[in-house]
Design an enzyme around this catalytic site. Structure first.
Site, PDB file in Angstrom:
ATOM      1  CB  VAL A 233      -0.968  -0.005   1.215  1.00 40.00           C
ATOM      2  CG1 VAL A 233      -1.633   1.355   1.368  1.00 40.00           C
ATOM      3  CG2 VAL A 233      -2.009  -1.084   1.030  1.00 40.00           C
ATOM      4  CB  ALA A 234       3.871   2.140   1.979  1.00 40.68           C
ATOM      5  CG  ASP A 280      -9.794  25.873 -45.753  1.00 37.49           C
ATOM      6  OD1 ASP A 280      -9.053  26.768 -46.177  1.00 37.49           O
ATOM      7  OD2 ASP A 280     -10.810  25.496 -46.318  1.00 37.49           O
TER       8      ASP A 280
END
Length: 434
Positions: A233-234, A280
Site C-alpha cells: 500500500v505504501a 482552412d
C-alpha cells in the site's frame, strides 16, 4: 461514473480497504483511510465540477441561438419562437437576422449571407433565388438556399423552411460532435501505464517480503501478511492522481481566462502537446472582423489608422462611411455593427474617431445609390448638400475613373503598392460635387 473506474482510483480504493481492515484489527489508526478516501473524492469532485462548468458554457452557446423570427402563416405575418418553425413555413428575413432554419429562397433583393460557420469563407455570399444549382453542389455553391445559424449581412428575403433542428446542416455538425468517441489522452495512457507498473511492482515486492519473512525468518503468517500488505500500500503513490488533476485543472482555468471551453480536464494536456494545427480559411479562425490599418489622403503622407487624424483624413473616412451600407444596431445598450465586413470596419473607425453615422447621414442625406456591382467593382451614392449634389464612389483602385496629373497617379500607385505589399485590402474613395 467514469471517474471511479480509472486504475489509480481502483488501487486507491483497494488500499483504503486494506488500511481500514488494519485499523479495525490492529489499531493501526484511521488517518490513512481518511486521507486516501479524501483523495478519491477530491479527484472526482474536480473532474465533475470541470465537466459541469464546460457543459454550462456549451448550453449557454446553444441558448444564444434561440430567437424570434417572422413567419407568414395563412397569409398573416407573425413573430414566433424559432424553435416552433416547421418545414413548409414561409419566413421573412432582413439584414441582421440569424437564419432560424434551413430554407429555400422564394424571392430576395440584394441578399448577402455570411456562412463562415459552415464553409469557413469569411466574405458574405450573394444569394440568388433563381440560381440554377446542380444537386451535387457543395453547401458554399447552393446560392438559392439559406442555412440555419448563418447571419444575413445585407438585403432581405422570403424563403420556405425545408429542414429544422438536428436535420439542418448545423444540426448535422452538432450530431457529429455528439457521436464522437471519447478518446483517452496521451497523459491518461501514460498514467495508466505508470499506475499498472507501480501496482505490479508493489504487489511483487509484497509477495517477496512475505516469502522471505515466513520461510527465512520463520515469522508468523498473519503478522507477515500485515507487513507485506502495508508495504505494498505504501508503494502506491496515492497523491499522484490529485497532483495531476490539480495541475491540469490549473491549465484549464488558464484556458478559461482566454475564453476557451474545455469539456474534460485531461484534454488540456493534449492541447499542450499539439505543435501543428492544420486548418482552412480565415473567418472561422480569427475574429472574422476586419480592421482599418492605414489611411491615405491625397497630398498627405499615409498614416496609421490609430494616429491622430487631420481634416483631410477625416474627410476620406467620412466619404467612405457615407457610401457604406453597414448599420449600427443597438440592443440592450450594446452596439453591434451589421453589414459587409469591409464596411463594418469603416463604420467602426468612424465611431472611434468620434463621429456617428447618424449625424453624417443627417448632414448629407442620400438620394440615390448604385449598389456595388461585381462587373463595375464600384459602388456610387449621391447625396444632397446645400448647393447641389455630392457623388461618392468607392471601390477597387484600378476602377476609379481619374483625370489627374501623371505624377499624382504615380504617387497614388506607389501608396497602393506599399499597402498591398503589407497584405492589406485596399479601397479607394473619390467624390465630386455637382
Amino acid at each position: 461514473g467514469h471517474h471511479l473506474v480509472e486504475i489509480t482510483t481502483i488501487v486507491l480504493l483497494f488500499a483504503a480497504a486494506i488500511s481500514a481492515y488494519l485499523a479495525i484489527t490492529t489499531g493501526y489508526g484511521w488517518a490513512k483511510v481518511v486521507v486516501i478516501l479524501g483523495i478519491v473524492v477530491l479527484n472526482m469532485v474536480l473532474g465533475i465540477y470541470q465537466e459541469n462548468s464546460a457543459e454550462k458554457a456549451l448550453a449557454a452557446l446553444q441558448s444564444m441561438n434561440a430567437h424570434l423570427t417572422t413567419v407568414v402563416r395563412d397569409g398573416v405575418r407573425m413573430q414566433v419562437d424559432a424553435t416552433e418553425l416547421v418545414p413548409g413555413d414561409i419566413i421573412e428575413i432582413v439584414a441582421g437576422d440569424m437564419i432560424p432554419a434551413d430554407a429555400r429562397i422564394i424571392s430576395s433583393s440584394s441578399l448577402q449571407v455570411e456562412e463562415s460557420a459552415l464553409t469557413g469563407e469569411s466574405v458574405p455570399v450573394e444569394k440568388d433565388a433563381n440560381a440554377v444549382v446542380s444537386e451535387k453542389a457543395p453547401i458554399g455553391d447552393r446560392l438559392n438556399m439559406l442555412y440555419s445559424g448563418c447571419l444575413v449581412t445585407n438585403g432581405r428575403a422570403t424563403a420556405v423552411v425545408v429542414e429544422i433542428g438536428m436535420e439542418t446542416e448545423m444540426g448535422k455538425i452538432a450530431g457529429l460532435l455528439n457521436s464522437t468517441s471519447k478518446l483517452v489522452t496521451p497523459l491518461q495512457l501514460r498514467l495508466k501505464e505508470l499506475a499498472k507498473r507501480l501496482s505490479i511492482v508493489a504487489l511483487l515486492a509484497g509477495i517477496l517480503i512475505f516469502i522471505i519473512d515466513v520461510y527465512v525468518y520463520g515469522e508468523t503468517i498473519i503478522e507477515t501478511l500485515m507487513i507485506a500488505i502495508s508495504l505494498a500500500v505504501a508503494a502506491v503513490p496515492e497523491t499522484l492522481p490529485v497532483i495531476v488533476t490539480l495541475t491540469l485543472a490549473y491549465g484549464v482555468q488558464n484556458m478559461v481566462r482566454k475564453n476557451t471551453i474545455i469539456r474534460r480536464i485531461p484534454a488540456v494536456e493534449t492541447i499542450g502537446n499539439t505543435s501543428v494545427i492544420c486548418s482552412d480559411k480565415t473567418g472561422t479562425l480569427t475574429q472574422n472582423k476586419m480592421i482599418i490599418q492605414q489611411i491615405w489622403a491625397a497630398d498627405h503622407t499615409p498614416i496609421k489608422a490609430t494616429a491622430e487624424f487631420d481634416t483631410a483624413e477625416q474627410k476620406v473616412l467620412e466619404m467612405l462611411s457615407l457610401s457604406s451600407n453597414a448599420t449600427i444596431d443597438v440592443t440592450d445598450g450594446e452596439e453591434t455593427i451589421i453589414g459587409d465586413p469591409t464596411e463594418s470596419a469603416i463604420i467602426r473607425l468612424l465611431e472611434e474617431k468620434g463621429t456617428t453615422k447618424k449625424a453624417l447621414e443627417a448632414k448629407y442625406p442620400r438620394v440615390f445609390e448604385l449598389p456595388f456591382d461585381s462587373d463595375r467593382k464600384l459602388m456610387t451614392t449621391i447625396h444632397q448638400v446645400e448647393d447641389g449634389f455630392l457623388s461618392i464612389t468607392k471601390g477597387a483602385f484600378d476602377r476609379i475613373p481619374v483625370n489627374f496629373s501623371a505624377e499624382f497617379l504615380k504617387e497614388a500607385e506607389q501608396v497602393h503598392d506599399s499597402f498591398a505589399e503589407e497584405a492589406l485590402r485596399v479601397l479607394v474613395v473619390a467624390y465630386k460635387k455637382y
